[in-house]
Motif scaffolding. Structure first.
Motif, PDB file in Angstrom:
ATOM      1  N   THR A   6      -7.458   1.973  10.240  1.00 15.35           N
ATOM      2  CA  THR A   6      -6.435   0.837  10.027  1.00 15.35           C
ATOM      3  C   THR A   6      -6.471  -0.311  10.036  1.00 15.35           C
TER       4      THR A   6
ATOM      5  N   CYS B 207       0.898  -1.064  -0.122  1.00 16.99           N
ATOM      6  CA  CYS B 207      -0.096   0.019  -0.117  1.00 16.99           C
ATOM      7  C   CYS B 207       0.861   1.079   0.128  1.00 16.99           C
TER       8      CYS B 207
ATOM      9  N   LYS C  46      -9.671   3.462  -1.943  1.00 15.52           N
ATOM     10  CA  LYS C  46      -9.301   2.231  -1.846  1.00 15.52           C
ATOM     11  C   LYS C  46      -8.556   1.418  -2.887  1.00 15.52           C
TER      12      LYS C  46
ATOM     13  N   PRO D 273     -11.057  -0.422   7.274  1.00 16.33           N
ATOM     14  CA  PRO D 273     -11.201   0.695   6.487  1.00 16.33           C
ATOM     15  C   PRO D 273     -12.546   1.120   6.111  1.00 16.33           C
ATOM     16  N   ASP D 274     -13.584   0.144   5.627  1.00 15.98           N
ATOM     17  CA  ASP D 274     -14.871   0.594   5.500  1.00 15.98           C
ATOM     18  C   ASP D 274     -15.562   1.086   6.838  1.00 15.98           C
TER      19      ASP D 274
ATOM     20  N   PHE E 283      -5.212   3.071  -3.155  1.00 16.30           N
ATOM     21  CA  PHE E 283      -4.277   2.583  -2.161  1.00 16.30           C
ATOM     22  C   PHE E 283      -4.045   1.260  -1.698  1.00 16.30           C
ATOM     23  N   HIS E 284      -4.595   0.397  -2.618  1.00 17.38           N
ATOM     24  CA  HIS E 284      -4.457  -1.154  -2.488  1.00 17.38           C
ATOM     25  C   HIS E 284      -5.200  -1.531  -1.309  1.00 17.38           C
ATOM     26  N   LEU E 285      -6.372  -1.061  -0.963  1.00 18.02           N
ATOM     27  CA  LEU E 285      -7.136  -1.231   0.243  1.00 18.02           C
ATOM     28  C   LEU E 285      -8.045  -2.359   0.251  1.00 18.02           C
TER      29      LEU E 285
ATOM     30  N   HIS F  78      -0.982   5.956   7.998  1.00 15.94           N
ATOM     31  CA  HIS F  78      -1.376   4.737   7.381  1.00 15.94           C
ATOM     32  C   HIS F  78      -2.259   4.965   5.990  1.00 15.94           C
ATOM     33  N   PRO F  79      -2.086   4.011   5.252  1.00 21.31           N
ATOM     34  CA  PRO F  79      -2.683   4.310   3.655  1.00 21.31           C
ATOM     35  C   PRO F  79      -4.339   4.725   3.863  1.00 21.31           C
ATOM     36  N   ALA F  80      -4.963   3.893   4.762  1.00 21.74           N
ATOM     37  CA  ALA F  80      -6.449   4.260   4.864  1.00 21.74           C
ATOM     38  C   ALA F  80      -6.661   5.456   5.482  1.00 21.74           C
TER      39      ALA F  80
ATOM     40  N   THR G  70       2.077   5.168   0.843  1.00 24.31           N
ATOM     41  CA  THR G  70       1.902   6.039   2.024  1.00 24.31           C
ATOM     42  C   THR G  70       2.281   7.361   1.619  1.00 24.31           C
TER      43      THR G  70
END
Length: 199
Positions: free
Chosen positions: A164, A21, A194, A167-168, A197-199, A68-70, A23
């Protein structure tokens, strides 16, 4: 033969491994979340492109400890919708005085944001009108810090933590903190974030 099989297996594992992900906020990531942010053609002078905004977003995420990516994705999703893909720094319709920044704060939050910035605090006066207060934070170095500031200081730590871990659910909690629900428009920005950021 065994070496060939081993190398083939390792290659398969590498291909199957999830992509890390991102950042760091880049123009490419912003454009994936905000599809029209690659241009300001025909827009107001206050419009900024993803390329122009990226370093300010990156700096603000670090300043407010959103790593954090999320968390980063959630802020960009919010800002994308609120600013019309970075086209606006103030409320165009219905034209509410004093509402703005890239996160489209209501005037009370604009004032709180100004008060949180040491170099701007002394410029506030008791009789300052809302548009004048907003003007203090429309320069790029403050404008793009508004979204990160809000998540970092106005939402409970549990919201940042939930982003983190789930995410949803975290995004729903973040929108509740903002005072809105995840409608179709916000969901579309969140889904793009998402993916970016590959979430």
């Amino acid at each position: 033969m065994r070496v060939t099989i081993l190398l083939s297996s390792l290659a398969s594992i590498a291909l199957a491994a999830p992509t890390a992900c991102p950042t760091k906020v880049t123009a490419s990531l912003i454009e994936q979340v905000m599809p029209t942010s690659n241009t300001c053609d025909g827009a107001l002078d206050e419009c900024r492109t993803a390329t122009q905004a990226a370093p300010y977003f990156e700096s603000a995420m670090r300043q407010y400890a959103l790593t954090h990516p999320a968390q980063i994705a959630a802020v960009l999703a919010l800002v994308g919708l609120e600013s019309g893909d970075l086209k606006y720094k103030h409320n165009i319709w219905p034209g509410r005085p004093g509402q703005g920044t890239s996160a489209m704060f209501m005037p009370n939050y604009v004032k709180l944001y100004v008060e949180s910035i040491p170099e701007l605090q002394d410029q506030l006066t008791e009789d300052m009108d809302p548009d004048a207060i907003l003007a203090l934070v429309t320069p790029d170095e403050y404008n793009f810090g508004s979204g990160p500031w809000f998540l970092a200081t106005q939402c409970e730590a549990a919201v940042r933590d939930e982003l983190t871990t789930d995410p949803d659910a975290g995004f729903e909690a973040y929108m509740a903190c903002v005072g809105v629900t995840v409608d179709e428009g916000r969901a579309a920005y969140w889904e793009r974030a998402k993916t970016a950021f590959h979430l």
